[in-house]
Design a protein around this motif. Structure first.
Motif, PDB file in Angstrom:
ATOM      1  N   GLN B 263       0.833  -1.209   0.000  1.00  0.00           N
ATOM      2  CA  GLN B 263       0.000   0.000   0.000  1.00  0.00           C
ATOM      3  C   GLN B 263       0.859   1.248   0.000  1.00  0.00           C
ATOM      4  OE1 GLN B 263      -3.115   0.724  -0.625  1.00  0.00           O
ATOM      5  NE2 GLN B 263      -3.241  -1.458  -1.101  1.00  0.00           N
ATOM      6  N   ALA B 264       1.935   1.221   0.813  1.00  0.00           N
ATOM      7  CA  ALA B 264       2.846   2.365   0.865  1.00  0.00           C
ATOM      8  C   ALA B 264       3.500   2.563  -0.496  1.00  0.00           C
ATOM      9  CB  ALA B 264       3.906   2.138   1.944  1.00  0.00           C
ATOM     10  N   LEU B 265       3.884   1.427  -1.111  1.00  0.00           N
ATOM     11  CA  LEU B 265       4.520   1.494  -2.421  1.00  0.00           C
ATOM     12  C   LEU B 265       3.555   2.094  -3.442  1.00  0.00           C
ATOM     13  CD1 LEU B 265       6.957   0.715  -4.240  1.00  0.00           C
ATOM     14  CD2 LEU B 265       5.792  -1.455  -4.661  1.00  0.00           C
ATOM     15  N   ALA B 267       1.158   4.166  -3.012  1.00  0.00           N
ATOM     16  CA  ALA B 267       1.031   5.608  -2.818  1.00  0.00           C
ATOM     17  C   ALA B 267       2.212   6.337  -3.455  1.00  0.00           C
ATOM     18  CB  ALA B 267       0.932   5.928  -1.338  1.00  0.00           C
ATOM     19  N   GLN B 268       3.407   5.753  -3.265  1.00  0.00           N
ATOM     20  CA  GLN B 268       4.597   6.393  -3.838  1.00  0.00           C
ATOM     21  C   GLN B 268       4.553   6.362  -5.363  1.00  0.00           C
ATOM     22  OE1 GLN B 268       7.306   3.847  -1.558  1.00  0.00           O
ATOM     23  NE2 GLN B 268       8.390   5.715  -0.922  1.00  0.00           N
ATOM     24  N   LEU B 269       4.110   5.217  -5.898  1.00  0.00           N
ATOM     25  CA  LEU B 269       4.083   5.061  -7.355  1.00  0.00           C
ATOM     26  C   LEU B 269       3.064   5.998  -8.012  1.00  0.00           C
ATOM     27  CD1 LEU B 269       4.312   1.170  -7.676  1.00  0.00           C
ATOM     28  CD2 LEU B 269       6.115   2.838  -8.142  1.00  0.00           C
ATOM     29  N   ARG B 270       1.949   6.175  -7.309  1.00  0.00           N
ATOM     30  CA  ARG B 270       0.892   7.028  -7.885  1.00  0.00           C
ATOM     31  C   ARG B 270       1.376   8.460  -8.064  1.00  0.00           C
ATOM     32  NH1 ARG B 270      -3.057   4.147  -4.534  1.00  0.00           N
ATOM     33  NH2 ARG B 270      -4.151   2.715  -5.955  1.00  0.00           N
ATOM     34  N   ALA B 271       2.329   8.857  -7.234  1.00  0.00           N
ATOM     35  CA  ALA B 271       2.822  10.228  -7.299  1.00  0.00           C
ATOM     36  C   ALA B 271       3.703  10.459  -8.522  1.00  0.00           C
ATOM     37  CB  ALA B 271       3.604  10.537  -6.013  1.00  0.00           C
ATOM     38  N   GLN B 277      -1.789   4.405 -13.868  1.00  0.00           N
ATOM     39  CA  GLN B 277      -2.680   3.698 -12.953  1.00  0.00           C
ATOM     40  C   GLN B 277      -1.875   2.783 -12.050  1.00  0.00           C
ATOM     41  OE1 GLN B 277      -5.582   1.273 -15.031  1.00  0.00           O
ATOM     42  NE2 GLN B 277      -5.409   2.634 -16.773  1.00  0.00           N
ATOM     43  N   VAL B 278      -2.328   2.684 -10.816  1.00  0.00           N
ATOM     44  CA  VAL B 278      -1.796   1.662  -9.909  1.00  0.00           C
ATOM     45  C   VAL B 278      -3.008   0.955  -9.319  1.00  0.00           C
ATOM     46  CG1 VAL B 278      -0.433   1.196  -7.859  1.00  0.00           C
ATOM     47  CG2 VAL B 278       0.190   3.082  -9.364  1.00  0.00           C
ATOM     48  N   ARG B 284      -0.626  -8.267  -5.084  1.00  0.00           N
ATOM     49  CA  ARG B 284       0.057  -7.782  -6.295  1.00  0.00           C
ATOM     50  C   ARG B 284      -0.441  -6.387  -6.648  1.00  0.00           C
ATOM     51  NH1 ARG B 284      -2.128 -10.755 -10.324  1.00  0.00           N
ATOM     52  NH2 ARG B 284      -3.698 -11.433  -8.831  1.00  0.00           N
ATOM     53  N   LEU B 285       0.428  -5.649  -7.350  1.00  0.00           N
ATOM     54  CA  LEU B 285       0.039  -4.343  -7.865  1.00  0.00           C
ATOM     55  C   LEU B 285       0.238  -4.357  -9.370  1.00  0.00           C
ATOM     56  CD1 LEU B 285       1.786  -1.690  -5.567  1.00  0.00           C
ATOM     57  CD2 LEU B 285      -0.628  -2.301  -5.582  1.00  0.00           C
ATOM     58  N   HIS B 286      -0.687  -3.714 -10.090  1.00  0.00           N
ATOM     59  CA  HIS B 286      -0.441  -3.476 -11.507  1.00  0.00           C
ATOM     60  C   HIS B 286      -0.120  -2.006 -11.689  1.00  0.00           C
ATOM     61  CE1 HIS B 286      -2.522  -7.187 -13.499  1.00  0.00           C
ATOM     62  NE2 HIS B 286      -1.594  -7.504 -12.613  1.00  0.00           N
TER      63      HIS B 286
END
Lengths: 378, 335
Positions: B263-265, B267-271, B277-278, B284-286
Motif C-alpha cells: 500500500q505504501a509502495l 502511494a509512492q508510485l501514484r505520485a 494507474q496503480v 500484487r500491484l499493476h
C-alpha cells in the motif's frame, strides 16, 4: 401488415388485460363493490325534498285561529313543531344554534286584528343557509295562508275569506308524480359511477405499464398504438356493462324505479357513454407520466362532471357559461338519456339531441389520444 | 479524440431491400449507423455515434454507467428517434422503418420488463401474439421445454429469481427468431454459472448467423465478444477486436508482487508522473503507463528494492478502458 394480424394483436392485448385484472383482487372488488356501495349509500341518503324540519313556535296569542294555523303547518309534512318558546331571544338562540330550521312568531293581538280585518302578519323565520332545504317548506306556506282559516271564518267573519282568483292553475307533475327523489338520483348515479370507475381504471392502465417498465417491452414489439388502446379498452367495456346491469337490477328491485322505455336502447346509449369515458381515461393515461397523475386528472374531470352535469344541482339553474361547460361533459347528456328512457319512455327520436354530443366527444378524445400516444420512449 | 475506426462494412449490404437477405457474400452489416446524436434537454447523451456490426458477430458495448449505452441501443431498435444521423439496422432505415426493425430485432431491456403478474406461459404467449406468430402454441411450448420451465409454466413471472427472469427475458426476445439481438446488460446481477451458460447460448446463436449487440460491465464477458466498442459520456472512444483495442493504446504494464508494504509502495508510485494507474490485486500491484521508456526510468529506483518482485506483463482490457476513460475525462476538463 394484414388486418387479421392486427386484430390478433388487439385480442392478445385484451386477453392480457383480462388476466391481469383477474389477478388484481382489489380492482376486481372495486368493480363490483363501488356501484353497489354508492348506490345503496346515495340512493337512500340523498333527498332533495326534506320533510319534518324542526320548528319552534312563539305564540303570544292562543285562539282558535292560531291553533288551526299551527295544525295546518304540521299537516303539510314539512314542519315538525318541537317546542313553544317564551321569548324572541330564545327563538334567536335556537335558530343560531341550528336546533330548529324555522321559528313561527304569532303576535299577541293577532286574533283581534284578524277579526277587525286589519290583515295581521305572522312572521316565519327560516334558517336559509341551505336554500334547498327550506324552499319546498316555504312554498307550501302559500297555500296554507290561502285556505287555512276558511273553516273558522264563519258567519259575520265570512267576508274576511280570501277571494278566489279569477282563474285556476292546475299543476300536473309528470313522470314522477310523487316527486320521489330516488327516481331522479338512482338513474343519475348510474352515470356518476360509470364515469368514475371507467375513467379511473383506464387512466391507470397505460401509466401502470410505464411505471412498471413493461411499456418499453410493449413498445419494442410491433404492436400499434390503436391496437394497444382498443385492446386495453375492450375488457373495461364489459366491466362497464356488468356495473350497469348491477345498478339497473338495484334500481328495479330495491328502489322500484319505473322502467318506461326500451331496455335495449338504454344499453345502447350506455355502451356509447362507457366508450366515451374509456377513451378519455385512455387519453389521460397517455398524457400522465405516472399513476398518481392519471388519478389527479381523473378527479379534475370527475368534479365538474358531478357538479355541472345536473346530477347534484338543477342544470337550468346554472348561469349560461356553466351550462356551456356542462353541455360538453358526456355525463350531462347521459343523465338526460337515462332519465328520458327510464322515466319518460323516450325513444331514439327524442334522445338523438343528447346522443350526438357524446359521439362527438368520443371522436375528439380518441383523436387526441392517438396524437399523444408515444410510439417511442422520447 | 477521434474514435479509432477499425471496422469497415461492405457498402453493398445484402440486407438492403430487394437483395438476397440472409445470404452472405462478403460479411454483411447487421447494424450500420453513422453520426447518431441524441439530446435529452440540453444534455448531449449520445454524440456522433457510428457503429458497424457484421452478421454473426458478437459485439460488446462497454462504458461506465450513464455513458449512453442504453440510449444508443434504444435508438437502434426504434424506441428513440435520433436527433440527427442516419443508418440501417438489418437493411431497414433506423429513422423511417422502425416498424420493420421491431419485427426482426430482439431487444432485451436492462430492467426486467415482462409482466410480473402474468405467468411464464402467459408472458411468452402474449409476446408471441404481439409478433403475430402463426404456430404460437408450439413455439411457446418449445421455449418452455428448452428453458426447462415446463414445470413452472404456471408460476407468476414476478416470483422468479434474477437468473430465471433473465433467461425468460432472453427467451421472450428470441421467440420470433430475430436476426439481430440487442441485449442491454443482460447479465447484471446473475450468478457466474448462469452467466457462462448465457454466453454459451449467445455463441451458439452467433454461429447460426444471428448478430448480437450486448452491453456489459464485465471484462470477462467483453473478452468473449468478437468485437468491442467503448463509450464514455456519449462518445464512442474506440472500436475493434480485443487485440486491436489493447494494441491501440500501447500501454506498458508491470506487476509487483510481495508481502506487506504494497500500500505504501502504491502511494509512492501514484505520485510519479509517468505512472498512469496503480491497481491492487491482493498481494500484487499493476502499474500502468503509456510511455515505456519514461515508465522504465521512473520505476528503476523502486525495482532495486529487494522486497518486491517486478515483472513486465501485458496490459489487460480493463487497464485499457480505465486509461481511455481517464484520458477522456482529462481532455474534457482541459477544454
Amino acid at each position: 401488415m394484414t388486418l387479421g394480424a392486427s386484430f390478433a394483436r388487439l385480442w392478445g392485448i385484451a386477453m392480457k388485460e383480462f388476466i391481469q385484472l383477474r389477478r388484481d383482487r382489489l380492482t376486481f372488488g372495486m368493480i363490483v363493490g363501488i356501484p353497489i356501495m354508492q348506490l345503496l349509500l346515495f340512493g337512500f341518503a340523498i333527498n332533495s325534498d326534506p320533510k319534518h324540519l324542526p320548528t319552534a313556535i312563539n305564540v303570544q296569542d292562543n285562539s282558535v285561529f292560531t291553533r288551526t294555523f299551527i295544525r295546518s303547518l304540521e299537516n303539510t309534512g314539512y314542519f315538525q313543531i318541537l317546542q313553544q318558546v317564551q321569548s324572541e331571544a330564545e327563538a334567536d338562540r335556537l335558530l343560531a344554534e341550528g336546533e330548529v330550521q324555522f321559528v313561527v312568531n304569532i303576535p299577541p293581538d293577532f286574533s283581534r286584528q284578524l277579526v277587525r280585518g286589519e290583515r295581521p302578519a305572522i312572521l316565519l323565520e327560516a334558517d336559509a343557509t341551505d336554500p334547498a332545504a327550506t324552499s319546498n317548506a316555504l312554498a307550501s306556506l302559500v297555500s296554507v295562508g290561502q285556505s287555512v282559516l276558511n273553516r273558522d271564518l264563519t258567519g259575520s267573519l265570512a267576508k274576511l275569506r280570501p277571494t278566489d282568483a279569477p282563474f285556476e292553475v292546475r299543476i300536473h307533475r309528470r313522470y314522477n308524480a310523487e316527486g320521489i327523489t330516488q327516481y331522479n338520483i338512482v338513474p343519475g348515479l348510474m352515470g356518476v359511477i360509470l364515469t368514475m370507475t371507467m375513467v379511473l381504471m383506464t387512466g391507470l392502465a397505460m401509466t401502470r405499464e410505464r411505471e412498471r417498465g413493461t411499456f418499453e417491452n410493449l413498445l419494442a414489439t410491433p404492436a400499434k398504438p390503436l391496437e394497444v388502446m382498443v385492446g386495453k379498452i375492450v375488457p373495461y367495456i364489459m366491466i362497464g356493462l356488468v356495473q350497469m346491469t348491477l345498478i339497473l337490477l338495484a334500481a328495479k328491485f330495491i328502489f322500484g324505479v319505473p322502467f318506461q322505455g326500451s331496455l335495449a336502447l338504454l344499453y345502447a346509449v350506455s355502451l356509447l357513454f362507457i366508450a366515451a369515458n374509456l377513451t378519455l381515461g385512455m387519453t389521460f393515461s397517455t398524457i400522465a407520466r405516472n399513476q398518481l397523475q392519471a388519478m389527479q386528472m381523473t378527479f379534475f374531470f370527475f368534479l365538474p362532471s358531478i357538479l355541472l352535469s345536473g346530477f347534484m344541482f338543477p342544470f337550468r339553474g346554472m348561469p349560461e357559461w356553466a351550462q356551456v361547460i356542462g353541455n360538453v361533459l358526456p355525463l350531462t347528456h347521459f343523465l338526460r338519456l337515462v332519465r328520458g328512457i327510464l322515466l319518460k319512455g323516450n325513444g331514439l327520436v327524442e334522445i338523438w339531441p343528447h346522443v350526438w354530443p357524446i359521439v362527438l366527444f368520443t371522436v375528439v378524445i380518441v383523436a387526441l389520444g392517438a396524437k399523444f400516444y408515444k410510439r417511442t420512449l422520447d | 479524440m477521434t474514435p479509432v475506426e477499425l471496422t469497415k462494412c461492405d457498402s453493398a449490404s445484402p440486407f438492403a431491400k430487394g437483395g438476397l437477405r440472409g445470404i452472405s457474400t462478403a460479411q454483411p452489416c447487421a447494424i450500420d449507423v453513422r453520426g447518431l446524436n441524441k439530446h435529452f434537454g440540453d444534455k448531449h447523451v449520445v454524440q456522433d455515434l457510428s457503429l458497424q456490426v457484421r452478421q454473426g458477430e458478437i459485439f460488446g458495448f462497454l462504458g461506465p454507467n450513464g455513458s449512453g449505452k442504453t440510449t444508443s441501443i434504444r435508438m437502434l431498435c426504434g424506441l428513440l428517434t435520433p436527433d440527427s444521423g442516419a443508418g440501417q439496422c438489418l437493411g431497414y432505415d433506423v429513422i423511417r422503418e422502425t416498424a420493420a426493425i421491431k419485427r426482426h430485432v430482439g431487444y432485451m431491456t436492462q430492467r426486467f420488463s415482462l409482466w410480473e403478474d402474468l405467468t411464464i406461459r402467459e408472458n411468452l404467449d402474449f409476446i408471441a401474439r404481439m409478433y403475430g406468430m402463426k404456430n404460437r402454441t408450439q413455439a411457446v411450448n418449445a421455449v418452455l421445454l428448452k428453458l426447462g420451465l415446463e414445470e413452472r409454466r404456471n408460476q407468476l413471472a414476478g416470483a422468479l429469481s434474477g437468473g430465471w427472469k433473465q433467461r425468460l427475458a432472453l427467451a421472450a426476445c428470441m421467440m420470433h427468431e430475430p436476426q439481430l439481438l440487442l441485449l442491454d446488460e443482460p447479465t447484471a446481477g446473475v450468478d457466474p454459472k448462469a452467466r457462462r451458460e448465457f454466453w454459451d447460448e449467445i455463441h451458439q446463436l452467433a454461429a447460426q448467423g444471428i448478430s448480437v449487440l450486448v452491453s456489459t460491465h464485465y471484462m470477462d464477458e467483453a473478452e468473449r465478444c468478437h468485437k468491442l466498442a467503448y463509450i464514455a459520456r456519449g462518445k464512442l472512444l474506440i472500436t475493434g477486436t480485443i487485440q486491436q483495442v489493447i494494441a491501440s493504446q500501447q500501454l506498458v504494464a508491470w506487476e509487483v508482487s510481495g508481502d506487506g508494504g504494497l500500500q505504501a509502495l502504491a502511494a509512492q508510485l501514484r505520485a510519479l508522473p509517468a505512472v498512469e494507474q496503480v491497481t491492487a490485486f491482493g498481494s500484487r500491484l499493476h502499474v500502468i503507463g503509456t510511455d515505456a521508456a519514461q515508465l522504465d526510468a521512473a520505476l528503476q529506483p523502486f525495482r532495486q528494492q529487494s522486497a518486491f518482485q517486478w515483472e513486465q506483463i501485458d496490459a489487460g482490457l480493463e487497464d485499457v478502458f480505465i486509461s481511455l476513460m481517464e484520458r477522456h475525462t482529462r481532455q474534457q476538463g482541459a477544454t
